[in-house]
Design an enzyme around this catalytic site. Structure first.
Site, PDB file in Angstrom:
ATOM      1  N   LYS A  22       0.827  -1.205   0.000  1.00  0.00           N
ATOM      2  CA  LYS A  22       0.000   0.000   0.000  1.00  0.00           C
ATOM      3  C   LYS A  22       0.863   1.256   0.000  1.00  0.00           C
ATOM      4  O   LYS A  22       0.647   2.175  -0.804  1.00  0.00           O
ATOM      5  CB  LYS A  22      -0.909  -0.003   1.230  1.00  0.00           C
ATOM      6  CG  LYS A  22      -1.909   1.132   1.254  1.00  0.00           C
ATOM      7  CD  LYS A  22      -2.765   1.070   2.505  1.00  0.00           C
ATOM      8  CE  LYS A  22      -3.382  -0.262   2.659  1.00  0.00           C
ATOM      9  NZ  LYS A  22      -4.755  -0.420   2.769  1.00  0.00           N
ATOM     10  N   ARG A  92      -3.306   3.042   8.551  1.00  0.00           N
ATOM     11  CA  ARG A  92      -3.633   1.762   7.922  1.00  0.00           C
ATOM     12  C   ARG A  92      -2.417   0.853   7.890  1.00  0.00           C
ATOM     13  O   ARG A  92      -1.269   1.319   7.827  1.00  0.00           O
ATOM     14  CB  ARG A  92      -4.102   1.973   6.469  1.00  0.00           C
ATOM     15  CG  ARG A  92      -5.315   2.853   6.284  1.00  0.00           C
ATOM     16  CD  ARG A  92      -5.555   3.087   4.793  1.00  0.00           C
ATOM     17  NE  ARG A  92      -6.628   4.019   4.521  1.00  0.00           N
ATOM     18  CZ  ARG A  92      -7.860   3.679   4.175  1.00  0.00           C
ATOM     19  NH1 ARG A  92      -8.172   2.400   4.071  1.00  0.00           N
ATOM     20  NH2 ARG A  92      -8.776   4.586   3.928  1.00  0.00           N
ATOM     21  N   GLY A 101      -8.267  -6.512   4.139  1.00  0.00           N
ATOM     22  CA  GLY A 101      -9.165  -6.624   5.278  1.00  0.00           C
ATOM     23  C   GLY A 101      -8.649  -7.431   6.447  1.00  0.00           C
ATOM     24  O   GLY A 101      -9.339  -7.581   7.445  1.00  0.00           O
ATOM     25  N   MET A 103      -5.891  -6.889   8.383  1.00  0.00           N
ATOM     26  CA  MET A 103      -5.274  -6.174   9.496  1.00  0.00           C
ATOM     27  C   MET A 103      -6.047  -4.886   9.752  1.00  0.00           C
ATOM     28  O   MET A 103      -7.053  -4.613   9.105  1.00  0.00           O
ATOM     29  CB  MET A 103      -3.793  -5.924   9.193  1.00  0.00           C
ATOM     30  CG  MET A 103      -2.981  -7.205   9.219  1.00  0.00           C
ATOM     31  SD  MET A 103      -1.248  -6.940   8.826  1.00  0.00           S
ATOM     32  CE  MET A 103      -1.331  -6.469   7.116  1.00  0.00           C
ATOM     33  N   ARG A 330      -3.791  -1.224  -6.141  1.00  0.00           N
ATOM     34  CA  ARG A 330      -3.074  -2.481  -5.929  1.00  0.00           C
ATOM     35  C   ARG A 330      -3.534  -3.463  -7.003  1.00  0.00           C
ATOM     36  O   ARG A 330      -4.582  -3.274  -7.623  1.00  0.00           O
ATOM     37  CB  ARG A 330      -3.355  -3.059  -4.545  1.00  0.00           C
ATOM     38  CG  ARG A 330      -4.808  -3.415  -4.294  1.00  0.00           C
ATOM     39  CD  ARG A 330      -5.056  -3.832  -2.855  1.00  0.00           C
ATOM     40  NE  ARG A 330      -6.481  -4.042  -2.591  1.00  0.00           N
ATOM     41  CZ  ARG A 330      -7.008  -4.131  -1.392  1.00  0.00           C
ATOM     42  NH1 ARG A 330      -6.236  -4.043  -0.332  1.00  0.00           N
ATOM     43  NH2 ARG A 330      -8.300  -4.321  -1.226  1.00  0.00           N
ATOM     44  N   HIS A 446     -16.059  -7.071   1.558  1.00  0.00           N
ATOM     45  CA  HIS A 446     -15.105  -8.037   2.113  1.00  0.00           C
ATOM     46  C   HIS A 446     -15.425  -9.447   1.651  1.00  0.00           C
ATOM     47  O   HIS A 446     -14.549 -10.194   1.204  1.00  0.00           O
ATOM     48  CB  HIS A 446     -15.138  -7.958   3.649  1.00  0.00           C
ATOM     49  CG  HIS A 446     -14.315  -9.011   4.317  1.00  0.00           C
ATOM     50  ND1 HIS A 446     -14.853 -10.228   4.702  1.00  0.00           N
ATOM     51  CD2 HIS A 446     -13.010  -9.043   4.630  1.00  0.00           C
ATOM     52  CE1 HIS A 446     -13.894 -10.960   5.244  1.00  0.00           C
ATOM     53  NE2 HIS A 446     -12.775 -10.270   5.214  1.00  0.00           N
ATOM     54  N   ARG A 553      -1.865 -47.824  -9.203  1.00  0.00           N
ATOM     55  CA  ARG A 553      -1.866 -48.635  -7.979  1.00  0.00           C
ATOM     56  C   ARG A 553      -2.688 -49.894  -8.264  1.00  0.00           C
ATOM     57  O   ARG A 553      -3.920 -49.858  -8.208  1.00  0.00           O
ATOM     58  CB  ARG A 553      -2.451 -47.819  -6.828  1.00  0.00           C
ATOM     59  CG  ARG A 553      -1.556 -46.653  -6.418  1.00  0.00           C
ATOM     60  CD  ARG A 553      -2.291 -45.568  -5.677  1.00  0.00           C
ATOM     61  NE  ARG A 553      -3.120 -44.793  -6.590  1.00  0.00           N
ATOM     62  CZ  ARG A 553      -3.402 -43.486  -6.418  1.00  0.00           C
ATOM     63  NH1 ARG A 553      -2.912 -42.823  -5.397  1.00  0.00           N
ATOM     64  NH2 ARG A 553      -4.172 -42.858  -7.281  1.00  0.00           N
ATOM     65  N   ARG A 609       2.724 -49.914 -10.479  1.00  0.00           N
ATOM     66  CA  ARG A 609       3.327 -50.359  -9.220  1.00  0.00           C
ATOM     67  C   ARG A 609       2.818 -51.753  -8.868  1.00  0.00           C
ATOM     68  O   ARG A 609       1.613 -52.007  -8.898  1.00  0.00           O
ATOM     69  CB  ARG A 609       2.992 -49.373  -8.100  1.00  0.00           C
ATOM     70  CG  ARG A 609       3.655 -49.721  -6.773  1.00  0.00           C
ATOM     71  CD  ARG A 609       3.274 -48.728  -5.686  1.00  0.00           C
ATOM     72  NE  ARG A 609       1.872 -48.857  -5.291  1.00  0.00           N
ATOM     73  CZ  ARG A 609       1.263 -48.021  -4.444  1.00  0.00           C
ATOM     74  NH1 ARG A 609       1.919 -46.988  -3.943  1.00  0.00           N
ATOM     75  NH2 ARG A 609      -0.015 -48.209  -4.127  1.00  0.00           N
ATOM     76  N   SER A 755      11.190 -43.328  -8.682  1.00  0.00           N
ATOM     77  CA  SER A 755      10.086 -42.404  -8.449  1.00  0.00           C
ATOM     78  C   SER A 755       9.872 -42.257  -6.945  1.00  0.00           C
ATOM     79  O   SER A 755       9.696 -43.250  -6.236  1.00  0.00           O
ATOM     80  CB  SER A 755       8.810 -42.926  -9.110  1.00  0.00           C
ATOM     81  OG  SER A 755       7.742 -42.021  -8.899  1.00  0.00           O
ATOM     82  N   ASN A 759       4.564 -39.775   0.044  1.00  0.00           N
ATOM     83  CA  ASN A 759       3.661 -39.997   1.178  1.00  0.00           C
ATOM     84  C   ASN A 759       4.358 -40.850   2.240  1.00  0.00           C
ATOM     85  O   ASN A 759       4.428 -40.491   3.422  1.00  0.00           O
ATOM     86  CB  ASN A 759       2.381 -40.701   0.722  1.00  0.00           C
ATOM     87  CG  ASN A 759       1.595 -39.874  -0.280  1.00  0.00           C
ATOM     88  OD1 ASN A 759       1.777 -38.669  -0.380  1.00  0.00           O
ATOM     89  ND2 ASN A 759       0.739 -40.535  -1.028  1.00  0.00           N
ATOM     90  N   CYS A 822       5.581 -39.415  -7.338  1.00  0.00           N
ATOM     91  CA  CYS A 822       4.205 -39.882  -7.553  1.00  0.00           C
ATOM     92  C   CYS A 822       3.365 -39.830  -6.280  1.00  0.00           C
ATOM     93  O   CYS A 822       2.271 -40.369  -6.235  1.00  0.00           O
ATOM     94  CB  CYS A 822       4.196 -41.284  -8.141  1.00  0.00           C
ATOM     95  SG  CYS A 822       5.046 -42.522  -7.137  1.00  0.00           S
ATOM     96  N   TYR A 842       9.786 -35.684 -14.054  1.00  0.00           N
ATOM     97  CA  TYR A 842       8.337 -35.539 -14.116  1.00  0.00           C
ATOM     98  C   TYR A 842       7.736 -35.531 -12.719  1.00  0.00           C
ATOM     99  O   TYR A 842       8.356 -35.959 -11.746  1.00  0.00           O
ATOM    100  CB  TYR A 842       7.696 -36.657 -14.957  1.00  0.00           C
ATOM    101  CG  TYR A 842       7.776 -38.044 -14.336  1.00  0.00           C
ATOM    102  CD1 TYR A 842       6.807 -38.500 -13.444  1.00  0.00           C
ATOM    103  CD2 TYR A 842       8.826 -38.904 -14.658  1.00  0.00           C
ATOM    104  CE1 TYR A 842       6.877 -39.759 -12.874  1.00  0.00           C
ATOM    105  CE2 TYR A 842       8.902 -40.171 -14.100  1.00  0.00           C
ATOM    106  CZ  TYR A 842       7.932 -40.599 -13.208  1.00  0.00           C
ATOM    107  OH  TYR A 842       8.009 -41.846 -12.648  1.00  0.00           O
TER     108      TYR A 842
END
Length: 868
Positions: A22, A92, A101, A103, A330, A446, A553, A609, A755, A759, A822, A842
């Protein structure tokens, strides 16, 4: 000592990190010669010093900003704290990254009883003076002193009701004086303007750590260390009279992206009335009708600013007594569809390059093209129509508070958050809601701005509704009552509210979207594959631009009702001959499914897999279910229980799964490989080009790979025997144990690709069970023990380090070995950027994340080029 205070003529738009967005833009507009009320900015460095000092202003800061204040007084021809010629300020926040909005802001700062009387005398407009004073008391009390606005609103509503008044414009100067007197009984209010200013600066700094600001930063990955600047600007007043007013405008339509000037305006109103949605505003064209010279000035200003910034701008402006002032510009928040259209249009207009266009579109915004919309042919029971603030279709149960929305969502319910108007305090509810509906507010309120930024369907300014929080109802003009928990549907594209769950149509693409994706493909290095097991998923993935399957899978192929019992019978087999009988049946299923994948992915790689999960996961555990299975497969229930108990594990995720199944039951692996290769042969004979890649899961050393590879290659030779066809196949491994990544150089010699299964790699690196982490991770996040959910966004410090070591050491041993990812992280933009930097070949993600991954991969490459 570094300079802490900058006047508006001392900075420019490139000073965002120091002056906040700002403040930097106020400086830039001042430099452009636009009519900006003068002021000064306290730097973001000062904010960090404030927190480091235990929430105390840095030494000498007050002296420095008083020097700047003297210069502002001379520039504005008025004096702060002088009843005869008063200068008032707005105070501000302004972070380096836009947080609309989130702060705190204080307006009309510098008023007390004496100065308010002086302002009334100087302006000859006592109604304006005391209206400004009561607004200031309420805002200061709320922001600085923590007194809730409800107390003040209650007193104001009570006063109006007693005198038969409805709107603020009905109130006289005497009325506002009475309100000021009432308000001052609610709070111990400081009269000294300089004390007010100091406390306001402190409050703006402190607002960096309000709950709503923290939630917004977490949602948008904004670093906590940035801090906020404080903008202190001379006040101008839209509530001065009927020749005054306040407005918000966008240089292009923020919902659709259409290239026409769009905005809203309220006559005789302060800026917060427009933004807060307290009154429903008029289209900005109303200003052209009543004050054409002002409209012309505004129109020229918006065109200048868009061309200067080379981006769609969000403007705030005020008219005081027929004089035009710019208060802010902005980069405008926009919907996903608008984001894409604006980016493509600006390239076509010669304003920006293709690379810049790609960096302008949030990967998350791409989801606007991937989510369902309300089917226009299915619309029934339209009970209200408001403003189409954020497009898309959403159905859910009605709730009336952000807390209700969170609670219901946590129980798995889809919710529609219904409010009279939203405030920044509602953001945690908006975050989890399927849609947002407000009685008040406009397209720039808002609710509208935040919903568009989050990609949440929203309807605002639905004035035919009456929301009653106490009764938990919303009532239409026709008397229809919608209660808490009722199901409604929102069409954020048309603004229509409907009763019940209305059918949706599949998300639609656009020419602009396809153009942007073509640019992404041109500018990215990373390939994008999909995780898919079914022909439907594979077809959708290819339609969305997937360049192959990065993870099939195989166990998912056995969960259908007509297959699961065959799988269970195979697991429960008591000797190899019995097991082979069922494997032969499973082969038929597997062969058919994989053949269909090869057909769909004709000419593209398909990474398959081998069986990964623990076998006991396929088996029933309750007595009733075991008895039913016994009857279906002809095996005694006692025997099923005995074998099932023998397969049960204390920690199955670290147990008998992955390549360990191949070691103990090589016949399972042989069946799967036979299904893969014979399906490839059949596909080739049908004129397709199959490229199977067989992936060994959960390895810890090279000896496992060699043993399983022998099984695979023997099965391949058997499958190809007597076939007059050559199948190009590869054998690789999934890198999902820390030991595998630490020994990647030794594994590389035995495989053709690797690969990362991030997880499991995350789970094993952290020691967090991904199935149980929900019990404690929220506390870890709230207490800042971890920065992000490591199962959502890749932990680059530890998990990423393991990946980096694996890539570097294995490629040193075997240059050119192919690497991918993956896990679920393959669709996360931040993780994709890391994969690009790591040099992977990839990423693979769910089908509907493919377009997002394409954009994110291009942004990673373009961002790297821009740094160079």
């Amino acid at each position: 000592m570094a300079k802490r205070v900058y006047l508006f003529n001392e900075g420019n738009k490139d000073d965002r990190e120091l002056l906040g967005g700002k403040g930097a833009n106020l400086c830039e507009m001042t430099n452009l010669g636009l009519p900006v009320p003068f002021g000064f900015i306290i730097t973001t460095n000062s904010c960090r010093e404030f927190f480091q000092a235990g929430n105390k202003l840095p030494a000498l800061l007050e002296q420095e900003y008083r020097v700047a204040l003297d210069i502002v007084e001379k520039k504005m021809g008025a004096r702060f704290g002088d009843p005869a010629n008063p200068l008032l300020f707005s105070v501000r926040s302004g972070a380096p990254v836009s947080m609309p909005g989130m702060m705190n802001t204080i307006l009309n700062l510098g008023l007390n009883d004496e100065i308010a009387a002086g302002l009334a005398s100087k302006t000859g407009n006592p109604r304006f003076a005391y209206d400004s004073y009561r607004r200031f008391i309420q805002m200061f009390a709320n922001v600085v002193m923590g007194v809730g606005g409800e107390k003040f609103e209650h007193e104001l509503d009570k006063y109006k009701a007693a005198r038969g008044k409805t709107l603020d414009v009905d109130m006289t100067a005497e009325d506002w004086q009475e309100i000021v007197s009432i308000y001052k009984t609610l709070v111990d209010f400081p009269d000294d303007p300089f004390v007010q200013l100091k406390k306001a600066v402190e409050a703006v700094f402190l607002s960096w750590h309000t709950p709503r600001a923290i939630v917004y930063r977490e949602m948008n990955n904004i670093p906590e260390a940035l801090g906020t600047a404080v903008n202190v600007q001379a006040m101008v007043f839209g509530n001065f009279g009927e020749d005054s007013g306040s407005g918000v405008a966008f240089t292009r339509n923020p919902s659709t992206g259409e290239h026409h000037f769009f905005g809203e305006f309220l006559f005789n109103a302060a800026g917060e009335d427009v933004v807060a949605g307290i009154r429903t505003p008029l289209p900005v064209e109303a200003l052209r009708d009543r004050q054409p010279e002002i409209y012309d000035q505004l129109y020229k200003t918006q065109a200048l600013l868009e061309k200067h910034y080379r981006d769609m701008q969000d403007l705030e402006f005020t008219v005081q007594e027929g004089v035009f002032y710019m208060l802010q510009t902005r980069g405008g928040k926009r919907t996903g569809r608008a984001s894409v259209k604006i980016a493509v249009d600006m390239v076509n207009e010669g304003l920006i390059t293709e690379s810049e266009a790609l960096m302008r579109v949030s990967p998350e915004h791409v989801e606007a093209f991937l989510h369902p919309m309300v089917d226009p042919d299915a619309k029934t029971d339209i009970v209200a129509t408001g403003l189409p603030a954020s497009p898309g279709g959403a159905t859910g149960q009605v709730v009336f508070s952000a807390e209700e929305a969170e609670e219901m969502s946590a129980r798995g319910a889809s919710v529609i958050l219904v409010r009279r108007e939203t405030t920044p305090e509602d953001i945690h509810g908006m975050k989890v809601a399927a849609g947002v509906l407000t009685e008040l507010g406009g397209m720039t309120s808002h609710a509208a701005v935040v919903a568009r930024g989050m990609g949440v369907c929203a309807i605002t300014g639905c004035g035919t509704l009456s929301v009653n929080y106490a009764q938990g109802t919303v009532t239409t003009d026709d008397g229809i009552v919608i209660k808490r928990g009722d199901i409604i549907t929102l069409d954020g594209t048309t603004g229509e509210v409907m009763l019940g769950d209305i059918a949706k149509t599949e998300a639609s693409s656009s020419d602009d979207f396809q153009t942007l994706l073509s640019w992404a493909d041109k500018h990215r290095r990373l390939k994008v594959r999909a995780n898919a097991e079914t022909p439907a998923d594979a077809a959708k993935a290819r339609e969305l631009g997937a360049e192959g399957i990065g993870l099939c899978r195989t166990e998912h192929m056995f969960f259908d009702a007509d297959r699961i019992d065959v799988m269970r019978a195979m697991i429960l087999a008591e000797d190899q001959a019995e097991r082979q009988q069922y494997l032969d049946q499973l082969f038929t299923f597997q062969h058919a499914d994989i053949l269909e994948l090869f057909r769909v992915m004709d000419g593209l790689p398909v990474t398959i897999r081998l069986l990964d999960p623990p076998l006991h996961e396929f088996l029933p555990h309750g007595d009733e279910d075991i008895a039913a299975l016994a009857q279906r497969i002809g095996k005694p229930a006692e025997k099923i229980r005995e074998i099932s108990d023998g397969l049960a594990e204390v920690n199955p995720m670290l147990g008998f799964r992955g390549c360990r199944l191949s070691v103990v039951y090589p016949e399972i692996t042989a069946m799967q490989v036979k299904a893969i290769i014979t399906a490839a042969v059949d596909a080739a004979e049908q004129g397709h080009k199959p490229f199977p890649e067989i992936m060994i899961p959960l390895v810890v050393n090279v000896r496992e790979i060699r043993l399983v590879t022998d099984i695979i290659e023997n099965a391949i030779r058997a499958a190809l025997e007597g076939k007059n066809v050559s199948i190009p196949y590869k054998i690789g491994t999934m890198m999902e144990t820390p030991r595998a990544t630490l020994g990647a150089d030794r594994l590389a010699d035995a495989v053709e690709f690797m690969s990362f299964g991030t997880n499991d790699l995350t789970q094993m690196t952290y020691g967090f069970s991904r199935d149980d982490v929900g019990k404690f991770l929220p506390a870890y996040l709230s207490k800042k023990l971890v920065e992000n959910d490591p199962f959502v966004s890749l932990d680059q410090r530890a998990v990423g380090r393991l990946m980096e070591m694996a890539v570097k050491e294995s490629r040193a041993r075997k240059p050119g070995i192919k690497y991918g990812i993956c896990g679920e992280h393959g669709g996360d933009p931040r993780s994709i950027r890391f994969c690009h930097e790591l040099g992977l070949d990839y990423v693979s993600c769910s089908p509907y994340r493919v377009p997002i991954a394409r954009i994110a991969a291009a942004q990673a490459n373009v961002g790297e080029e821009l740094l160079d």
